[in-house]
Design a protein around this motif. Sequence first.
Motif, PDB file in Angstrom:
ATOM      1  N   PHE A  73      -2.703  11.788  -2.183  1.00  0.00           N
ATOM      2  CA  PHE A  73      -2.195  10.566  -2.799  1.00  0.00           C
ATOM      3  C   PHE A  73      -0.982  10.085  -2.027  1.00  0.00           C
ATOM      4  N   MET A  74      -0.917   8.774  -1.849  1.00  0.00           N
ATOM      5  CA  MET A  74       0.188   8.133  -1.135  1.00  0.00           C
ATOM      6  C   MET A  74       0.823   7.119  -2.082  1.00  0.00           C
ATOM      7  N   ASN A  75       2.123   7.014  -2.049  1.00  0.00           N
ATOM      8  CA  ASN A  75       2.822   6.027  -2.863  1.00  0.00           C
ATOM      9  C   ASN A  75       2.195   4.663  -2.635  1.00  0.00           C
ATOM     10  N   GLU A  76       1.878   3.975  -3.709  1.00  0.00           N
ATOM     11  CA  GLU A  76       1.204   2.671  -3.628  1.00  0.00           C
ATOM     12  C   GLU A  76       2.003   1.663  -2.815  1.00  0.00           C
ATOM     13  N   GLU A  77       3.322   1.686  -2.924  1.00  0.00           N
ATOM     14  CA  GLU A  77       4.155   0.715  -2.204  1.00  0.00           C
ATOM     15  C   GLU A  77       4.201   0.997  -0.701  1.00  0.00           C
ATOM     16  N   SER A  90       5.056 -14.196  -0.838  1.00  0.00           N
ATOM     17  CA  SER A  90       4.929 -12.828  -0.351  1.00  0.00           C
ATOM     18  C   SER A  90       3.506 -12.568   0.114  1.00  0.00           C
ATOM     19  N   ARG A  91       3.361 -11.474   0.844  1.00  0.00           N
ATOM     20  CA  ARG A  91       2.035 -11.005   1.231  1.00  0.00           C
ATOM     21  C   ARG A  91       2.059  -9.484   1.181  1.00  0.00           C
ATOM     22  N   TRP A  92       0.872  -8.886   1.126  1.00  0.00           N
ATOM     23  CA  TRP A  92       0.746  -7.444   1.014  1.00  0.00           C
ATOM     24  C   TRP A  92      -0.127  -6.957   2.143  1.00  0.00           C
ATOM     25  N   GLU A  93       0.428  -6.101   2.998  1.00  0.00           N
ATOM     26  CA  GLU A  93      -0.278  -5.612   4.178  1.00  0.00           C
ATOM     27  C   GLU A  93      -0.748  -4.180   3.972  1.00  0.00           C
ATOM     28  N   PHE A  94      -1.886  -3.865   4.591  1.00  0.00           N
ATOM     29  CA  PHE A  94      -2.435  -2.520   4.549  1.00  0.00           C
ATOM     30  C   PHE A  94      -3.344  -2.346   5.757  1.00  0.00           C
ATOM     31  N   ASP A  95      -3.739  -1.098   6.017  1.00  0.00           N
ATOM     32  CA  ASP A  95      -4.686  -0.829   7.100  1.00  0.00           C
ATOM     33  C   ASP A  95      -5.808   0.036   6.558  1.00  0.00           C
ATOM     34  N   ASP A  96      -6.910   0.077   7.301  1.00  0.00           N
ATOM     35  CA  ASP A  96      -8.097   0.817   6.839  1.00  0.00           C
ATOM     36  C   ASP A  96      -8.259   2.170   7.528  1.00  0.00           C
ATOM     37  N   ASP A  97      -7.223   2.658   8.196  1.00  0.00           N
ATOM     38  CA  ASP A  97      -7.238   3.929   8.938  1.00  0.00           C
ATOM     39  C   ASP A  97      -8.227   3.919  10.100  1.00  0.00           C
ATOM     40  N   GLU A  98      -8.734   2.760  10.446  1.00  0.00           N
ATOM     41  CA  GLU A  98      -9.634   2.603  11.597  1.00  0.00           C
ATOM     42  C   GLU A  98      -8.983   1.710  12.656  1.00  0.00           C
ATOM     43  N   GLY A  99      -7.715   1.380  12.452  1.00  0.00           N
ATOM     44  CA  GLY A  99      -7.012   0.523  13.398  1.00  0.00           C
ATOM     45  C   GLY A  99      -7.058  -0.958  13.040  1.00  0.00           C
ATOM     46  N   ASN A 100      -7.627  -1.308  11.885  1.00  0.00           N
ATOM     47  CA  ASN A 100      -7.681  -2.699  11.440  1.00  0.00           C
ATOM     48  C   ASN A 100      -6.584  -2.932  10.412  1.00  0.00           C
ATOM     49  N   TYR A 101      -5.848  -4.023  10.583  1.00  0.00           N
ATOM     50  CA  TYR A 101      -4.756  -4.363   9.672  1.00  0.00           C
ATOM     51  C   TYR A 101      -5.087  -5.664   8.966  1.00  0.00           C
ATOM     52  N   PHE A 102      -4.725  -5.711   7.671  1.00  0.00           N
ATOM     53  CA  PHE A 102      -5.057  -6.852   6.827  1.00  0.00           C
ATOM     54  C   PHE A 102      -3.855  -7.265   6.007  1.00  0.00           C
ATOM     55  N   SER A 103      -3.933  -8.490   5.464  1.00  0.00           N
ATOM     56  CA  SER A 103      -2.857  -9.025   4.651  1.00  0.00           C
ATOM     57  C   SER A 103      -3.436  -9.894   3.539  1.00  0.00           C
ATOM     58  N   TRP A 104      -3.080  -9.592   2.274  1.00  0.00           N
ATOM     59  CA  TRP A 104      -3.449 -10.416   1.128  1.00  0.00           C
ATOM     60  C   TRP A 104      -2.330 -11.418   0.885  1.00  0.00           C
ATOM     61  N   THR A 105      -2.679 -12.672   0.630  1.00  0.00           N
ATOM     62  CA  THR A 105      -1.709 -13.693   0.239  1.00  0.00           C
ATOM     63  C   THR A 105      -2.246 -14.439  -0.971  1.00  0.00           C
ATOM     64  N   VAL A 106      -1.336 -14.969  -1.776  1.00  0.00           N
ATOM     65  CA  VAL A 106      -1.716 -15.753  -2.945  1.00  0.00           C
ATOM     66  C   VAL A 106      -1.956 -17.186  -2.489  1.00  0.00           C
ATOM     67  N   ALA A 107      -3.109 -17.732  -2.895  1.00  0.00           N
ATOM     68  CA  ALA A 107      -3.466 -19.121  -2.579  1.00  0.00           C
ATOM     69  C   ALA A 107      -3.891 -19.788  -3.887  1.00  0.00           C
ATOM     70  N   GLY A 108      -2.925 -20.301  -4.633  1.00  0.00           N
ATOM     71  CA  GLY A 108      -3.223 -20.847  -5.952  1.00  0.00           C
ATOM     72  C   GLY A 108      -3.611 -19.706  -6.879  1.00  0.00           C
ATOM     73  N   PRO A 109      -4.721 -19.834  -7.600  1.00  0.00           N
ATOM     74  CA  PRO A 109      -5.155 -18.732  -8.469  1.00  0.00           C
ATOM     75  C   PRO A 109      -5.907 -17.645  -7.691  1.00  0.00           C
ATOM     76  N   ASN A 110      -6.219 -17.912  -6.434  1.00  0.00           N
ATOM     77  CA  ASN A 110      -7.023 -16.998  -5.618  1.00  0.00           C
ATOM     78  C   ASN A 110      -6.143 -16.099  -4.751  1.00  0.00           C
TER      79      ASN A 110
END
Length: 177
Positions: A73-77, A90-110
């Motif tokens: 288990f890893m701290n969620e933050e 704000s945006r939330w970044e994470f990686d998939d342990d395969e070398g790919n990096y992603f970022s979630w952003t809020v776009a209205g309700p989506n």
Amino acid sequence: MSQRLTFTTANVQNLVISNATDALYYEVVTPEWESHLTTVRRLDSRTQGYDTIGNIRNQSGKPVAVSMYGGEFMNEELWLRKIEGESRQSRWEFDDDEGNYFSWTVAGPNLELRGIDEGGAQTPKAIATFYPHKRYVMVGMISQHAFLEIEPSAVVSLDTILVSLLVLQQKRKKNSL
């Protein structure tokens, strides 16, 4: 052609996520007797068995730690890093342990997911978009189930993308973003 994954309920701790043919099929379960642990499992179409892809440890309904593929288990933050942006965006970044990096952003309700290149810049086009459920007259029955529209290039990282989305949705429901 993009894949559309439908979320069966508005409860992000107990639901099924699948495409129209059930070729992509995930089960999210938080047992009543183990309410501190949400398990995300993927159906293996060859064996007709479930593989656990992730666990989310909860405390008072908020996610506090994440484990992928039976790892520690890893701290969620630390796993889903919040990056403060301009004008409180704000945006939330994470990686998939395969070398790919992603970022979630809020776009209205989506929520929109974008890839991040080696220089740290986001791709101009979203590779996935989450559309939350809609209700009749804002309080009644669900008029449209939530769904995730994902581009084929991101399907290889779908396990990690779904777990990160579930963590974000739990945080949004608790207003702790």
